[in-house]
Design an enzyme around this catalytic site. Structure first.
Site, PDB file in Angstrom:
ATOM      1  N   HIS A 306     -19.435  -9.958 -39.602  1.00 31.07           N
ATOM      2  CA  HIS A 306     -20.468  -9.048 -40.129  1.00 31.07           C
ATOM      3  C   HIS A 306     -20.309  -8.943 -41.644  1.00 31.07           C
ATOM      4  O   HIS A 306     -19.189  -8.939 -42.160  1.00 31.07           O
ATOM      5  CB  HIS A 306     -20.316  -7.649 -39.510  1.00 31.07           C
ATOM      6  CG  HIS A 306     -21.560  -6.844 -39.616  1.00 31.07           C
ATOM      7  ND1 HIS A 306     -21.867  -6.137 -40.749  1.00 31.07           N
ATOM      8  CD2 HIS A 306     -22.584  -6.669 -38.756  1.00 31.07           C
ATOM      9  CE1 HIS A 306     -23.037  -5.540 -40.577  1.00 31.07           C
ATOM     10  NE2 HIS A 306     -23.495  -5.848 -39.373  1.00 31.07           N
ATOM     11  N   ASP A 363     -24.088  -7.724 -31.379  1.00 33.11           N
ATOM     12  CA  ASP A 363     -24.727  -8.707 -30.497  1.00 33.11           C
ATOM     13  C   ASP A 363     -23.790  -9.278 -29.448  1.00 33.11           C
ATOM     14  O   ASP A 363     -24.233 -10.016 -28.570  1.00 33.11           O
ATOM     15  CB  ASP A 363     -25.299  -9.846 -31.348  1.00 33.11           C
ATOM     16  CG  ASP A 363     -26.437  -9.345 -32.225  1.00 33.11           C
ATOM     17  OD1 ASP A 363     -26.319  -9.430 -33.464  1.00 33.11           O
ATOM     18  OD2 ASP A 363     -27.410  -8.826 -31.659  1.00 33.11           O
TER      19      ASP A 363
HETATM   20  C1  SDX Z   1     -26.627  -8.477 -37.037  1.00 33.09           C
HETATM   21  O1  SDX Z   1     -26.590  -6.706 -41.719  1.00 33.09           O
HETATM   22  C2  SDX Z   1     -26.574  -6.050 -40.560  1.00 33.09           C
HETATM   23  O2  SDX Z   1     -26.283  -4.900 -40.503  1.00 33.09           O
HETATM   24  C3  SDX Z   1     -26.972  -6.874 -39.335  1.00 33.09           C
HETATM   25  C4  SDX Z   1     -26.851  -6.162 -37.986  1.00 33.09           C
HETATM   26  C5  SDX Z   1     -27.848  -5.038 -37.875  1.00 33.09           C
HETATM   27  O3  SDX Z   1     -27.588  -4.114 -37.080  1.00 33.09           O
HETATM   28  O4  SDX Z   1     -28.944  -5.129 -38.501  1.00 33.09           O
HETATM   29  O5  SDX Z   1     -25.545  -5.645 -37.810  1.00 33.09           O
HETATM   30  C6  SDX Z   1     -27.182  -7.100 -36.828  1.00 33.09           C
HETATM   31  O6  SDX Z   1     -27.298  -9.304 -37.589  1.00 33.09           O
HETATM   32  C7  SDX Z   1     -25.192  -8.747 -36.607  1.00 33.09           C
HETATM   33  C8  SDX Z   1     -24.715 -10.200 -37.003  1.00 33.09           C
HETATM   34  C9  SDX Z   1     -25.225 -11.155 -35.924  1.00 33.09           C
HETATM   35  N1  SDX Z   1     -24.941 -12.544 -36.313  1.00 33.09           N
HETATM   36  C10 SDX Z   1     -23.964 -13.255 -35.693  1.00 33.09           C
HETATM   37  O7  SDX Z   1     -23.240 -12.826 -34.805  1.00 33.09           O
HETATM   38  C11 SDX Z   1     -23.898 -14.710 -36.155  1.00 33.09           C
HETATM   39  C12 SDX Z   1     -22.433 -15.097 -36.341  1.00 33.09           C
HETATM   40  N2  SDX Z   1     -21.934 -14.368 -37.497  1.00 33.09           N
HETATM   41  C13 SDX Z   1     -21.961 -15.056 -38.772  1.00 33.09           C
HETATM   42  O8  SDX Z   1     -22.923 -16.013 -38.966  1.00 33.09           O
HETATM   43  C14 SDX Z   1     -21.649 -14.162 -39.968  1.00 33.09           C
HETATM   44  O9  SDX Z   1     -20.524 -13.466 -39.651  1.00 33.09           O
HETATM   45  C15 SDX Z   1     -22.717 -13.191 -40.461  1.00 33.09           C
HETATM   46  C16 SDX Z   1     -24.029 -13.856 -40.669  1.00 33.09           C
HETATM   47  C17 SDX Z   1     -22.887 -12.077 -39.495  1.00 33.09           C
HETATM   48  C18 SDX Z   1     -22.201 -12.624 -41.779  1.00 33.09           C
HETATM   49  O10 SDX Z   1     -22.253 -13.639 -42.688  1.00 33.09           O
HETATM   50  P1  SDX Z   1     -21.610 -13.468 -44.159  1.00 33.09           P
HETATM   51  O11 SDX Z   1     -21.276 -12.067 -44.471  1.00 33.09           O
HETATM   52  O12 SDX Z   1     -22.492 -14.219 -45.101  1.00 33.09           O
HETATM   53  O13 SDX Z   1     -20.224 -14.167 -43.989  1.00 33.09           O
HETATM   54  P2  SDX Z   1     -19.968 -15.682 -44.353  1.00 33.09           P
HETATM   55  O14 SDX Z   1     -20.957 -16.564 -43.648  1.00 33.09           O
HETATM   56  O15 SDX Z   1     -19.838 -15.788 -45.834  1.00 33.09           O
HETATM   57  O16 SDX Z   1     -18.525 -15.911 -43.663  1.00 33.09           O
HETATM   58  C19 SDX Z   1     -17.313 -15.619 -44.347  1.00 33.09           C
HETATM   59  C20 SDX Z   1     -16.274 -16.553 -43.725  1.00 33.09           C
HETATM   60  C21 SDX Z   1     -16.702 -18.029 -43.789  1.00 33.09           C
HETATM   61  O17 SDX Z   1     -15.511 -18.812 -43.761  1.00 33.09           O
HETATM   62  P3  SDX Z   1     -14.887 -19.345 -45.192  1.00 33.09           P
HETATM   63  O18 SDX Z   1     -16.017 -20.109 -45.888  1.00 33.09           O
HETATM   64  O19 SDX Z   1     -14.518 -18.080 -45.972  1.00 33.09           O
HETATM   65  O20 SDX Z   1     -13.727 -20.194 -44.805  1.00 33.09           O
HETATM   66  O21 SDX Z   1     -16.131 -16.273 -42.330  1.00 33.09           O
HETATM   67  C22 SDX Z   1     -16.567 -17.376 -41.567  1.00 33.09           C
HETATM   68  C23 SDX Z   1     -17.404 -18.244 -42.481  1.00 33.09           C
HETATM   69  O22 SDX Z   1     -17.379 -19.613 -42.069  1.00 33.09           O
HETATM   70  N3  SDX Z   1     -17.345 -16.832 -40.447  1.00 33.09           N
HETATM   71  C24 SDX Z   1     -17.306 -17.290 -39.197  1.00 33.09           C
HETATM   72  C25 SDX Z   1     -18.157 -16.443 -38.474  1.00 33.09           C
HETATM   73  N4  SDX Z   1     -18.686 -15.522 -39.296  1.00 33.09           N
HETATM   74  C26 SDX Z   1     -18.189 -15.770 -40.523  1.00 33.09           C
HETATM   75  N5  SDX Z   1     -16.639 -18.320 -38.633  1.00 33.09           N
HETATM   76  C27 SDX Z   1     -16.843 -18.507 -37.306  1.00 33.09           C
HETATM   77  N6  SDX Z   1     -17.626 -17.735 -36.550  1.00 33.09           N
HETATM   78  C28 SDX Z   1     -18.304 -16.692 -37.093  1.00 33.09           C
HETATM   79  N7  SDX Z   1     -19.086 -15.937 -36.339  1.00 33.09           N
END
Ligand code: SDX
Length: 428
Positions: A306, A363
């Site tokens: 998140h 989710d």
């Molecule tokens: C919702 O904003 C809100 O409040 C949203 C929400 C709401 O109520 O409205 O809470 C609802 O959208 C919840 C999120 C649902 N999405 C997912 O579950 C999809 C999986 N999660 C990710 O794609 C990610 O965690 C996000 C999109 C939720 C957050 O993305 P960020 O903040 O841009 O984080 P990032 O992509 O920069 O990740 C940081 C690091 C990265 O690794 P490094 O480059 O630092 O090595 O964490 C890793 C990412 O690769 N990472 C994950 C991961 N989420 C982040 N690696 C594996 N699996 C994951 N799920």
């Protein structure tokens, strides 16, 4: 306002006010940065940028705190009542008895769709994505209530809010029925908000569905836990569109489109697909987590991570409990819940996830609950939208009341410098 932030650029020194929110959050107020310095800031994804001041929802991502108008979400779990929380978010305080009775009566009164709208459903292919239908039909709804384009009058605003919150159920239910070739079930004015939605989804013309109280309670809580989340992608979209003066229906239809994305509200569908792939033997939980840690695979552990929560998402905790309780109450033994629990156990002890502070989000468990209720996977994000609608309406109203300027971010241009037009005959 407390102390000031100092910025030095070359030989010049600049100062900017530091604002402090009611929970001690601090922001450097840079609204005159460009005028003073000729510079803008750059913050892709707005991870460090506040778009507004808001009094609706407070999140502490480090502590895993979520409060609606100051009330911790955990306190809504005892007697979950989505309509009451919708009023709280939109109007700023828990409704009095009379306010609640009157609002609930409005929602009952406005549950039907204009008969002319039913023809729109027939125009969609049965396999049409329900989120496409939802965004289209919310906009179409406004065509039947042109008097609700202007909402300066409080009573007219309340009427528009009630119509949207009530009719989104009917639109969702009709989209579901259309996808299955089933007749539309009219709303039943004797039923409350959630039972009426379940009635429109699952009853037959000759047989009303008998919805278990535990299902009604669980769905009320699921909708409450999705109701608002400060400046998330879809809510920021609603505020951005509303800032142009666009009407409430158009702004919320835009919110539906933003929510649809798999990284946002569409993640609940991706979580189920992930769990089913593991269940169907394609992968073990351990193997899937391994893929999610490998950047080259582009695979993510859906329902994890998140932008704001760097601790447990409090909604995930509650939804995990609801899933266990509901499935036990219904006597459902869903292997996907066991797989979800196993994925959580593996990830929470894996340095990759621990170092990045990746925890289950809203989710991760919601789909298991909706599946137990009998709601198909392709409707999961629609349920999220039904829950989030009061939050969108609250933010649209707050922004409109605050006299906001049109949202118009700047950019750093990296394209070609000065070039001239070359007539077609002179091009290579
Ligand atoms: C919702 O904003 C809100 O409040 C949203 C929400 C709401 O109520 O409205 O809470 C609802 O959208 C919840 C999120 C649902 N999405 C997912 O579950 C999809 C999986 N999660 C990710 O794609 C990610 O965690 C996000 C999109 C939720 C957050 O993305 P960020 O903040 O841009 O984080 P990032 O992509 O920069 O990740 C940081 C690091 C990265 O690794 P490094 O480059 O630092 O090595 O964490 C890793 C990412 O690769 N990472 C994950 C991961 N989420 C982040 N690696 C594996 N699996 C994951 N799920």
């Amino acid at each position: 306002m407390t102390d000031r932030a100092r910025l030095s650029l070359g030989d010049a020194q600049y100062e900017f006010p530091v604002l402090e929110g009611s929970e001690g959050e601090r922001a450097i107020d840079i609204r005159d940065l460009r005028a003073k310095t000729g510079h803008i800031t750059l913050d892709p994804g707005y991870g460090n940028t506040g778009s507004c001041e808001s009094a609706i929802t407070y999140i502490d991502g480090e502590q895993g705190i979520l409060r609606y108008r100051g009330i911790p979400i955990e306190q809504f779990a005892a007697e979950p009542n989505f309509v009451e929380v919708a009023w709280l978010l939109i109007f700023g305080a828990l409704p009095s008895g009379d306010e609640y009775t009157s609002f609930a009566a409005d929602l009952t009164r406005h549950a039907n769709l204009d008969e002319g709208m039913k023809h729109h459903f027939e125009g969609f292919p049965r396999a049409a994505p329900p989120m496409a239908i939802l965004s289209a039909m919310i906009n179409a709804l406004s065509c039947f209530y042109p008097e609700l384009f202007e909402l300066e009058d409080p009573e007219r605003f309340r009427g528009a809010a009630a119509r949207l919150i009530s009719k989104i159920r009917t639109i969702a239910a009709y989209a579901y029925r259309h996808s299955r070739g089933q007749p539309y079930i009219y709303p039943n004015p004797r039923l409350k908000y959630v039972p009426n939605f379940l009635h429109m989804l699952f009853s037959e013309p000759y047989d009303d569905c008998a919805c278990d109280e535990s299902v009604i309670r669980a769905l009320n809580l699921v909708l409450i836990l999705h109701a608002d989340h400060e400046q998330n992608c879809s809510t920021s979209t609603v505020r951005m569109v509303g800032s142009s003066g666009a009407n409430l229906f158009a702004s919320c239809a835009a919110g539906v489109c933003a929510l649809w994305g798999p990284l946002h509200g569409g993640a609940n569908v991706e979580v189920l697909d992930m769990l089913e792939r593991i269940h169907n033997g394609h992968l073990t939980p351990e193997a899937y987590v391994k893929l999610a840690k490998d950047k080259d695979t582009k695979v993510r552990l859906m329902g994890f991570g998140h932008r704001v929560y760097k601790n447990f998402d409090p909604r995930a905790k509650l939804l995990g409990e609801v899933a266990e309780e509901l499935l036990a109450r219904l006597g459902v033994d869903d292997p996907l819940l066991d797989i979800a629990r196993r994925l959580e156990e593996i990830a929470l002890s894996d340095p990759y996830f621990i170092e990045r502070k990746l925890y289950p989000n809203v989710d991760f468990y919601s789909g298991v609950i909706l599946r137990a209720i009998g709601i198909p996977t392709n409707m999961f994000t629609v349920i999220f939208a039904i829950g989030r609608l009061p939050g969108w309406i609250a933010h649209w109203r707050e922004q409109r009341a605050g006299g906001s300027r049109i949202a118009r971010p700047r950019q750093i241009y990296t394209g070609s410098t000065r070039a001239d037009y070359v007539p077609m005959a002179e091009r290579g």
